[in-house]
Design a protein around this motif. Sequence first.
Motif, mmCIF file in Angstrom:
data_model
loop_
_atom_site.group_PDB
_atom_site.id
_atom_site.type_symbol
_atom_site.label_atom_id
_atom_site.label_comp_id
_atom_site.label_asym_id
_atom_site.label_seq_id
_atom_site.Cartn_x
_atom_site.Cartn_y
_atom_site.Cartn_z
ATOM 1 N N SER A 1 0.854 -1.192 0.000
ATOM 2 C CA SER A 1 0.000 0.000 0.000
ATOM 3 C C SER A 1 0.886 1.237 0.000
ATOM 4 O O SER A 1 2.012 1.214 0.511
ATOM 5 C CB SER A 1 -0.910 0.012 1.226
ATOM 6 O OG SER A 1 -0.145 0.209 2.402
ATOM 7 N N VAL A 2 0.369 2.311 -0.553
ATOM 8 C CA VAL A 2 1.149 3.553 -0.588
ATOM 9 C C VAL A 2 1.357 4.092 0.823
ATOM 10 O O VAL A 2 2.340 4.784 1.099
ATOM 11 C CB VAL A 2 0.473 4.597 -1.504
ATOM 12 C CG1 VAL A 2 -0.818 5.121 -0.874
ATOM 13 C CG2 VAL A 2 1.434 5.731 -1.824
ATOM 14 N N GLU A 3 0.452 3.744 1.748
ATOM 15 C CA GLU A 3 0.618 4.169 3.129
ATOM 16 C C GLU A 3 1.840 3.509 3.761
ATOM 17 O O GLU A 3 2.589 4.142 4.524
ATOM 18 C CB GLU A 3 -0.638 3.840 3.945
ATOM 19 C CG GLU A 3 -1.871 4.637 3.581
ATOM 20 C CD GLU A 3 -2.549 4.143 2.306
ATOM 21 O OE1 GLU A 3 -3.319 4.912 1.711
ATOM 22 O OE2 GLU A 3 -2.279 2.981 1.897
ATOM 23 N N SER A 4 2.053 2.234 3.437
ATOM 24 C CA SER A 4 3.208 1.510 3.975
ATOM 25 C C SER A 4 4.477 1.800 3.200
ATOM 26 O O SER A 4 5.581 1.774 3.763
ATOM 27 C CB SER A 4 2.937 0.000 3.947
ATOM 28 O OG SER A 4 1.855 -0.342 4.774
ATOM 29 N N PHE A 5 4.317 2.072 1.895
ATOM 30 C CA PHE A 5 5.482 2.234 1.025
ATOM 31 C C PHE A 5 5.260 3.430 0.101
ATOM 32 O O PHE A 5 4.726 3.291 -0.997
ATOM 33 C CB PHE A 5 5.696 0.947 0.223
ATOM 34 C CG PHE A 5 6.946 0.944 -0.610
ATOM 35 C CD1 PHE A 5 8.192 1.193 -0.057
ATOM 36 C CD2 PHE A 5 6.872 0.679 -1.974
ATOM 37 C CE1 PHE A 5 9.340 1.198 -0.832
ATOM 38 C CE2 PHE A 5 8.020 0.666 -2.756
ATOM 39 C CZ PHE A 5 9.255 0.932 -2.178
ATOM 40 N N PRO A 6 5.658 4.619 0.522
ATOM 41 C CA PRO A 6 5.392 5.831 -0.255
ATOM 42 C C PRO A 6 5.970 5.835 -1.666
ATOM 43 O O PRO A 6 5.474 6.554 -2.536
ATOM 44 C CB PRO A 6 6.018 6.935 0.605
ATOM 45 C CG PRO A 6 5.999 6.392 1.993
ATOM 46 C CD PRO A 6 6.250 4.922 1.845
ATOM 47 N N ALA A 7 7.014 5.061 -1.911
ATOM 48 C CA ALA A 7 7.635 5.043 -3.244
ATOM 49 C C ALA A 7 6.959 4.057 -4.192
ATOM 50 O O ALA A 7 7.502 3.740 -5.253
ATOM 51 C CB ALA A 7 9.117 4.692 -3.117
ATOM 52 N N LEU A 8 5.763 3.600 -3.847
ATOM 53 C CA LEU A 8 5.072 2.581 -4.644
ATOM 54 C C LEU A 8 4.966 2.960 -6.116
ATOM 55 O O LEU A 8 5.245 2.146 -7.003
ATOM 56 C CB LEU A 8 3.681 2.343 -4.050
ATOM 57 C CG LEU A 8 2.785 1.356 -4.795
ATOM 58 C CD1 LEU A 8 3.398 -0.042 -4.801
ATOM 59 C CD2 LEU A 8 1.385 1.330 -4.163
ATOM 60 N N ALA A 9 4.564 4.180 -6.407
ATOM 61 C CA ALA A 9 4.344 4.597 -7.802
ATOM 62 C C ALA A 9 5.615 4.460 -8.635
ATOM 63 O O ALA A 9 5.556 4.087 -9.813
ATOM 64 C CB ALA A 9 3.822 6.026 -7.846
ATOM 65 N N ARG A 10 6.756 4.765 -8.037
ATOM 66 C CA ARG A 10 8.022 4.666 -8.796
ATOM 67 C C ARG A 10 8.302 3.225 -9.200
ATOM 68 O O ARG A 10 8.726 2.969 -10.333
ATOM 69 C CB ARG A 10 9.181 5.207 -7.958
ATOM 70 C CG ARG A 10 10.519 5.160 -8.687
ATOM 71 C CD ARG A 10 11.585 5.938 -7.951
ATOM 72 N NE ARG A 10 12.042 5.287 -6.742
ATOM 73 C CZ ARG A 10 13.012 4.358 -6.716
ATOM 74 N NH1 ARG A 10 13.615 3.987 -7.836
ATOM 75 N NH2 ARG A 10 13.387 3.816 -5.579
#
Length: 251
Positions: free
Chosen positions: A201-210
Amino acid sequence: MSQTIAILTGASRGLGATLARGLLAPGTHLVTLARRPDDDLAALASARGVKLEQMAVDLADADAAAQVAERIFAALPRDATRYLLINNAGTVNPVANAAALTDPAAIGAAFTLNVTAVMLLTARFLAATQGLGAKRQIVNISSGAGRNPTAGWAVYCATKAALDMYTRVVNAEHREHGVQAVSLAPGVVDTGMQETIRSSSVESFPALARFQDLKASGKLSSPEAVAQRILALIERDDFGQTEIDDIRHYA
């Protein structure tokens, strides 16, 4: 007599599975450690006339890791011209903000797999090959995450940083006795670990989109290309001179 005895962890999936196939060369005795045996690898080894031993073990279990390490190296032939240990098994989990890392079992399992199992296998490797005139090489598959902090990867970054420092200590203690140890970042490889990262999840892993973009734009390296470069590096005369290394330097 085998010219090379190679021990490889995490051999059933991703980069490890590709490395295993690359190591099936004439004159090599390959020992693999993974949670489950690879029937296709066994068939390929038979077809190539290469000796293969597959050890089924969960290296996230410290007791199991210690037992398999003792068993492998107690029976290690002492007449090879090269001994190679590739500590490839690892996990990116748990992925979470540092404030949410409250499961001691999950944290402990990651440290056991990424660090403790490496130490146990390396200790047995060093003891079993001590005093031999053969080449002795250790490759610890690390990560740029051990050298650059990434939000959500507190455990992964910490374990890989520990692996880098452990490699430096091994060299400080054993390089003068002919041991060559390298902690090697493989780059961003298109494996199951990347699938795990993209499912965060983006909450757990902010760099998800990259990381999603790296996959979508075809910028992930293939396991085959990375494994080929790693095996080529092991053959270089200057292997071991750079103890904290990145395979992308050799692309």
